[in-house]
Motif scaffolding. Structure first.
Motif, PDB file in Angstrom:
ATOM      1  N   LYS A  52       0.828  -1.206   0.000  1.00 53.60           N
ATOM      2  CA  LYS A  52       0.000   0.000   0.000  1.00 53.60           C
ATOM      3  C   LYS A  52       0.864   1.259   0.000  1.00 53.60           C
ATOM      4  CE  LYS A  52      -4.017   1.973   2.309  1.00 53.60           C
ATOM      5  NZ  LYS A  52      -3.570   3.347   2.249  1.00 53.60           N
ATOM      6  N   VAL A  53       1.963   1.248   0.783  1.00 54.64           N
ATOM      7  CA  VAL A  53       2.855   2.413   0.832  1.00 54.64           C
ATOM      8  C   VAL A  53       3.469   2.669  -0.542  1.00 54.64           C
ATOM      9  CG1 VAL A  53       5.047   3.247   1.761  1.00 54.64           C
ATOM     10  CG2 VAL A  53       3.334   2.259   3.296  1.00 54.64           C
ATOM     11  N   GLU A  54       3.889   1.580  -1.206  1.00 51.10           N
ATOM     12  CA  GLU A  54       4.478   1.732  -2.536  1.00 51.10           C
ATOM     13  C   GLU A  54       3.457   2.283  -3.522  1.00 51.10           C
ATOM     14  OE1 GLU A  54       6.885  -0.952  -5.875  1.00 51.10           O
ATOM     15  OE2 GLU A  54       6.229  -1.830  -3.968  1.00 51.10           O
ATOM     16  N   ALA A  55       2.224   1.757  -3.452  1.00 48.41           N
ATOM     17  CA  ALA A  55       1.170   2.253  -4.336  1.00 48.41           C
ATOM     18  C   ALA A  55       0.866   3.719  -4.034  1.00 48.41           C
ATOM     19  CB  ALA A  55      -0.082   1.398  -4.177  1.00 48.41           C
ATOM     20  N   ASP A  56       0.837   4.080  -2.731  1.00 50.20           N
ATOM     21  CA  ASP A  56       0.555   5.465  -2.359  1.00 50.20           C
ATOM     22  C   ASP A  56       1.673   6.390  -2.831  1.00 50.20           C
ATOM     23  OD1 ASP A  56      -1.787   4.702  -1.201  1.00 50.20           O
ATOM     24  OD2 ASP A  56      -1.015   4.677   0.865  1.00 50.20           O
ATOM     25  N   GLN A  57       2.909   5.939  -2.729  1.00 50.47           N
ATOM     26  CA  GLN A  57       4.011   6.761  -3.196  1.00 50.47           C
ATOM     27  C   GLN A  57       3.932   7.003  -4.704  1.00 50.47           C
ATOM     28  OE1 GLN A  57       7.485   4.672  -1.859  1.00 50.47           O
ATOM     29  NE2 GLN A  57       7.376   5.520   0.246  1.00 50.47           N
ATOM     30  N   GLN A  58       3.597   5.922  -5.407  1.00 49.58           N
ATOM     31  CA  GLN A  58       3.446   6.082  -6.851  1.00 49.58           C
ATOM     32  C   GLN A  58       2.302   7.038  -7.173  1.00 49.58           C
ATOM     33  OE1 GLN A  58       3.020   2.145  -8.440  1.00 49.58           O
ATOM     34  NE2 GLN A  58       5.166   1.552  -8.038  1.00 49.58           N
ATOM     35  N   ALA A  59       1.174   6.867  -6.430  1.00 52.21           N
ATOM     36  CA  ALA A  59       0.028   7.755  -6.676  1.00 52.21           C
ATOM     37  C   ALA A  59       0.370   9.197  -6.322  1.00 52.21           C
ATOM     38  CB  ALA A  59      -1.170   7.272  -5.853  1.00 52.21           C
ATOM     39  N   TYR A  60       1.128   9.394  -5.237  1.00 50.60           N
ATOM     40  CA  TYR A  60       1.493  10.748  -4.839  1.00 50.60           C
ATOM     41  C   TYR A  60       2.437  11.385  -5.865  1.00 50.60           C
ATOM     42  CZ  TYR A  60       3.528  14.575  -2.196  1.00 50.60           C
ATOM     43  OH  TYR A  60       3.962  15.818  -1.798  1.00 50.60           O
TER      44      TYR A  60
END
Length: 372
Positions: free
Chosen positions: A227-235
């Protein structure tokens, strides 16, 4: 005043003087008469007392003479017994055994006349009375001391009995506690195998649960990393799309528009330019924030920041955008009032001019779906 009137005044004064002297003489005469009567009455009373004393002595002398001359006479014995009875009866509440005290009084009577035959009957009675009174007080003192000793002994016996009862109760309680502890210890020894088995079972269950918890924790950690990796990509994608585009700044309007876009990117979504006119040094405003934009060819000094602070006193957040740098005094003042200083490049890129601005750029507002 006439001669006759003067004579009348003199006569009145003389008459008053005569009456005063006569009154004093009468009072003195009455006092002397009263004193003489009192002296005569006292002399008569003394004569009668002397006469009665002489008669009493004569009678006592006859009584003593009769007793000395005829000690076996029934009359003398009756008289002496009557006197002794009178002595004993003077202590009705003190004498416990009248016969015993009667014998003591009889002995005292004989001893008194043997020592002094010249005593009168009244004097002898007084002597015997004193000895009898002393004897009674002595016996009473002995009886009181004996009674106090008996009471003290009774109190001691009662206290000893009470202590024995207390000690017996304590001993009984100790025995009961020991018996109860023995029963408890026996029950504990009997239940020890069951408790050991129960503890082993709980330990095995905990170990099995620990393994399960470890697996679950590993799964949660893996999911969190994903989730953190996905959030970083989304951010990163959000920043790429929403970050202000390059804007070649050639005039005041573009400088203010660039500051407006950067304030929106920083989270002040309702940021807007104030427009041309008397704005008091405020170029961009938003809810709770105000900004000033400067395009100068020199470093901004402290007076400019002080003027902006005074103009935007009602806003909580103060941002200052400059195409040049800031003097050291300006940076120190901005840090003291928590003002954010930004340096704008020729194509609109913004960098922090003090720590407050750097902190703002690091925590740029993220989308609502981003992980905090």
């Amino acid at each position: 005043m006439s001669e006759s009137e003067a004579l009348e005044k003199v006569l009145e004064m003389l008459h008053a003087r005569i009456l005063l002297v006569q009154g004093q003489n009468a009072a003195s005469l009455r006092s002397e008469e009263e004193s003489a009567r009192k002296r005569a009455a006292a002399a008569l009373k003394n004569q009668e007392a002397e006469k009665a004393a002489v008669e009493r002595r004569a009678e006592e002398g006859r009584w003593i003479s009769d007793e000395v001359q005829a000690p076996r006479s029934d009359v003398i014995l009756a008289r002496r017994e009557s006197a002794l009875s009178a002595i004993v009866l003077r202590y009705p509440g003190l004498v416990d055994n009248p016969s015993v005290y009667g014998e003591f009084a009889d002995r005292a009577w004989r001893a008194t006349f043997q020592r002094n035959h010249a005593l009168s009957e009244s004097e002898a009675l007084e002597k015997v009375l004193e000895m009898l009174h002393a004897r009674i007080l002595l016996v009473q003192g002995q009886n009181a001391a004996s009674l106090r000793a008996e009471e003290e002994s009774a109190r001691k016996r009662a206290a000893a009995a009470l202590e024995k009862v207390k000690s017996d109760r304590i001993a009984a309680k100790l025995r009961a506690d020991e018996e109860s502890q023995a029963i408890t210890d026996e029950q504990r020894w009997l239940n020890l195998p069951l408790e050991r088995l129960k503890a082993q079972k709980e330990d095995a269950e905990w170990r099995a649960g620990a393994a399960k918890r470890k697996v679950a924790a590993a799964k949660r950690e893996a999911a969190r990393k994903v989730k953190v990796e996905a959030d970083q990509q989304a951010y990163a994608e959000w920043c790429r799309k929403n970050k202000p585009k390059q804007l070649h700044i050639t005039d005041w309007d573009k400088a203010e528009r660039n500051a407006e876009m950067w304030m929106r990117f920083m989270g002040f979504v309702d940021a807007r330019q104030t427009g041309a006119g008397a704005d008091g040094g405020i170029d961009v405003v938003a809810t709770g924030a105000a900004a000033q934009v400067k395009r100068e060819g020199y470093d901004i000094g402290r007076p400019a920041l002080q003027g902006f602070k005074g103009a935007a006193w009602e806003y909580e957040v103060h941002l200052f955008f400059s195409s040049s740098g800031y003097t050291k005094q300006a940076v120190d003042f901005a840090n003291s009032v928590k003002m954010e200083l930004y340096v704008v490049g020729p194509y609109g890129e913004v960098t922090g001019g003090n720590q407050a601005a750097l902190d703002r750029l690091e925590r740029v507002t993220e989308p609502v779906w981003a992980t905090p």
